[in-house]
Design a protein around this motif. Structure first.
Motif, mmCIF file in Angstrom:
data_model
loop_
_atom_site.group_PDB
_atom_site.id
_atom_site.type_symbol
_atom_site.label_atom_id
_atom_site.label_comp_id
_atom_site.label_asym_id
_atom_site.label_seq_id
_atom_site.Cartn_x
_atom_site.Cartn_y
_atom_site.Cartn_z
ATOM 1 N N ALA A 37 0.859 -1.182 0.000
ATOM 2 C CA ALA A 37 0.000 0.000 0.000
ATOM 3 C C ALA A 37 0.894 1.230 0.000
ATOM 4 C CB ALA A 37 -0.895 -0.008 1.235
ATOM 5 N N TRP A 38 0.511 2.232 -0.793
ATOM 6 C CA TRP A 38 1.340 3.432 -0.882
ATOM 7 C C TRP A 38 0.472 4.655 -1.127
ATOM 8 C CZ3 TRP A 38 1.449 6.011 -5.644
ATOM 9 C CH2 TRP A 38 0.954 5.292 -6.736
ATOM 10 N N GLU A 39 1.019 5.798 -0.718
ATOM 11 C CA GLU A 39 0.410 7.099 -0.956
ATOM 12 C C GLU A 39 1.455 7.961 -1.647
ATOM 13 O OE1 GLU A 39 -1.138 8.749 2.701
ATOM 14 O OE2 GLU A 39 -1.693 6.739 3.393
ATOM 15 N N TYR A 40 0.983 8.909 -2.447
ATOM 16 C CA TYR A 40 1.897 9.798 -3.158
ATOM 17 C C TYR A 40 1.837 11.200 -2.549
ATOM 18 C CZ TYR A 40 4.209 12.292 -6.948
ATOM 19 O OH TYR A 40 5.072 13.070 -7.674
ATOM 20 N N GLU A 41 2.973 11.674 -2.075
ATOM 21 C CA GLU A 41 3.129 13.009 -1.485
ATOM 22 C C GLU A 41 2.006 13.362 -0.505
ATOM 23 O OE1 GLU A 41 3.614 15.682 -4.833
ATOM 24 O OE2 GLU A 41 5.750 15.174 -4.955
ATOM 25 N N PRO A 42 1.793 12.518 0.527
ATOM 26 C CA PRO A 42 0.667 12.764 1.422
ATOM 27 C C PRO A 42 0.909 13.809 2.512
ATOM 28 C CG PRO A 42 1.814 10.822 2.137
ATOM 29 C CD PRO A 42 2.484 11.275 0.863
ATOM 30 N N ARG A 43 2.175 14.153 2.771
ATOM 31 C CA ARG A 43 2.453 15.060 3.894
ATOM 32 C C ARG A 43 3.656 15.934 3.589
ATOM 33 N NH1 ARG A 43 3.931 13.360 10.135
ATOM 34 N NH2 ARG A 43 4.359 15.488 10.827
ATOM 35 N N THR A 44 3.538 17.183 4.002
ATOM 36 C CA THR A 44 4.650 18.121 3.897
ATOM 37 C C THR A 44 5.158 18.418 5.302
ATOM 38 O OG1 THR A 44 3.791 19.097 1.870
ATOM 39 C CG2 THR A 44 5.334 20.434 3.144
ATOM 40 N N PHE A 45 6.467 18.370 5.461
ATOM 41 C CA PHE A 45 7.111 18.637 6.743
ATOM 42 C C PHE A 45 7.770 20.018 6.696
ATOM 43 C CE2 PHE A 45 7.013 14.073 6.245
ATOM 44 C CZ PHE A 45 6.611 13.621 7.492
ATOM 45 N N VAL A 46 7.496 20.828 7.695
ATOM 46 C CA VAL A 46 8.151 22.129 7.803
ATOM 47 C C VAL A 46 9.554 21.886 8.353
ATOM 48 C CG1 VAL A 46 8.109 24.370 8.946
ATOM 49 C CG2 VAL A 46 5.972 23.331 8.140
ATOM 50 N N LEU A 47 10.550 22.373 7.636
ATOM 51 C CA LEU A 47 11.939 22.190 8.061
ATOM 52 C C LEU A 47 12.508 23.440 8.727
ATOM 53 C CD1 LEU A 47 13.384 20.253 4.982
ATOM 54 C CD2 LEU A 47 12.474 19.321 7.129
ATOM 55 N N GLU A 48 12.031 24.594 8.290
ATOM 56 C CA GLU A 48 12.575 25.842 8.837
ATOM 57 C C GLU A 48 11.510 26.932 8.775
ATOM 58 O OE1 GLU A 48 16.363 28.762 7.945
ATOM 59 O OE2 GLU A 48 16.374 26.718 7.132
ATOM 60 N N ASP A 50 10.743 31.242 10.131
ATOM 61 C CA ASP A 50 11.331 32.454 10.708
ATOM 62 C C ASP A 50 10.662 32.746 12.054
ATOM 63 O OD1 ASP A 50 8.878 33.671 10.146
ATOM 64 O OD2 ASP A 50 9.645 34.825 8.446
ATOM 65 N N GLU A 51 11.052 33.848 12.694
ATOM 66 C CA GLU A 51 10.543 34.200 14.018
ATOM 67 C C GLU A 51 9.031 34.413 14.021
ATOM 68 O OE1 GLU A 51 12.987 36.195 12.453
ATOM 69 O OE2 GLU A 51 14.573 34.939 13.268
ATOM 70 N N ALA A 52 8.477 34.839 12.895
ATOM 71 C CA ALA A 52 7.034 35.088 12.787
ATOM 72 C C ALA A 52 6.246 33.819 12.459
ATOM 73 C CB ALA A 52 6.768 36.152 11.721
ATOM 74 N N GLY A 53 6.936 32.710 12.270
ATOM 75 C CA GLY A 53 6.266 31.460 11.961
ATOM 76 C C GLY A 53 6.072 31.202 10.475
ATOM 77 N N ASN A 54 6.607 32.083 9.640
ATOM 78 C CA ASN A 54 6.523 31.877 8.197
ATOM 79 C C ASN A 54 7.430 30.715 7.782
ATOM 80 O OD1 ASN A 54 4.814 34.187 7.681
ATOM 81 N ND2 ASN A 54 6.628 35.424 8.149
ATOM 82 N N ILE A 55 6.933 29.894 6.906
ATOM 83 C CA ILE A 55 7.704 28.737 6.454
ATOM 84 C C ILE A 55 8.783 29.192 5.486
ATOM 85 C CG2 ILE A 55 7.598 26.553 5.188
ATOM 86 C CD1 ILE A 55 4.707 26.276 6.238
ATOM 87 N N LEU A 56 10.025 28.866 5.820
ATOM 88 C CA LEU A 56 11.164 29.184 4.961
ATOM 89 C C LEU A 56 11.586 27.992 4.115
ATOM 90 C CD1 LEU A 56 13.317 31.196 7.529
ATOM 91 C CD2 LEU A 56 11.768 32.099 5.778
ATOM 92 N N GLU A 57 11.383 26.799 4.669
ATOM 93 C CA GLU A 57 11.749 25.581 3.939
ATOM 94 C C GLU A 57 10.841 24.443 4.382
ATOM 95 O OE1 GLU A 57 15.738 23.082 2.712
ATOM 96 O OE2 GLU A 57 15.734 24.124 4.640
ATOM 97 N N ALA A 58 10.406 23.660 3.411
ATOM 98 C CA ALA A 58 9.563 22.499 3.686
ATOM 99 C C ALA A 58 9.988 21.360 2.764
ATOM 100 C CB ALA A 58 8.098 22.852 3.466
ATOM 101 N N PHE A 59 9.525 20.172 3.101
ATOM 102 C CA PHE A 59 9.903 18.985 2.347
ATOM 103 C C PHE A 59 8.709 18.038 2.272
ATOM 104 C CE2 PHE A 59 12.380 14.788 2.543
ATOM 105 C CZ PHE A 59 12.591 14.752 1.182
ATOM 106 N N THR A 60 8.375 17.603 1.054
ATOM 107 C CA THR A 60 7.296 16.649 0.824
ATOM 108 C C THR A 60 7.892 15.384 0.215
ATOM 109 O OG1 THR A 60 5.768 18.477 0.397
ATOM 110 C CG2 THR A 60 5.062 16.285 -0.305
ATOM 111 N N PRO A 61 8.096 14.341 1.026
ATOM 112 C CA PRO A 61 8.615 13.094 0.456
ATOM 113 C C PRO A 61 7.656 12.535 -0.593
ATOM 114 C CG PRO A 61 8.773 13.070 2.851
ATOM 115 C CD PRO A 61 7.929 14.256 2.476
ATOM 116 N N ASP A 62 8.208 11.811 -1.553
ATOM 117 C CA ASP A 62 7.424 11.309 -2.679
ATOM 118 C C ASP A 62 6.359 10.290 -2.282
ATOM 119 O OD1 ASP A 62 8.870 12.797 -4.653
ATOM 120 O OD2 ASP A 62 10.500 11.348 -4.445
ATOM 121 N N PHE A 63 6.705 9.377 -1.399
ATOM 122 C CA PHE A 63 5.800 8.279 -1.074
ATOM 123 C C PHE A 63 5.727 8.047 0.422
ATOM 124 C CE2 PHE A 63 7.473 7.330 -5.281
ATOM 125 C CZ PHE A 63 6.313 7.066 -5.988
#
Length: 130
Positions: A37-48, A50-63
């Motif tokens: 069983a597999w899913e495609y790009e089901p979740r994005t992880f916030v990696l970084e 800024d101080e205001a909480g704005n997302i600077l970098e994120a990563f969405t694994p393929d599966f």
């Protein structure tokens, strides 16, 4: 974007996957072949952020393979992509140590196909050694 999207038996996502690369498509075929069983790009992880909480970098694994609780990121052999993906996988592991993730290269899928005698799409094969 890859035009070819076969019918998958073990896909567990909501909307039809739209693969960015041939490597992703071939990985999905391999998961289906092995009845994983597999899913495609089901979740994005916030990696970084800024101080205001704005997302600077994120990563969405393929599966995501839910039965194995494992995220899979696949990559082509372009060095610039490999370096960037390795960095993101390291950051994800540091920030989310409870998340299981594996980075797989195209050559890993070619080897699996050879090992199990699977037909591999001709355009996916690389000229010369992997």
């Amino acid at each position: 974007m890859i035009d070819e999207t076969p019918t998958f038996s073990y896909y567990r996502g909501i909307k039809e996957p739209s693969f960015a690369t041939r490597t992703e498509l071939e990985a999905a075929k391999l998961f289906d072949y092995h009845r994983l069983a597999w899913e495609y790009e089901p979740r994005t992880f916030v990696l970084e952020q800024d101080e205001a909480g704005n997302i600077l970098e994120a990563f969405t694994p393929d599966f995501f393979l839910p039965d194995l609780d494992l995220f899979i990121e696949v990559t082509e052999m372009k060095q610039s992509l490999v370096t960037a993906k390795n960095r993101k996988v390291r950051k994800l592991r540091d920030k989310y140590p409870e998340i299981n993730i594996k980075l797989l290269y195209r050559k890993d899928f070619v080897r699996l196909a050879q090992k199990y005698g699977l037909q591999w799409h001709a355009s996916f094969r690389r000229r010369g050694p992997c």
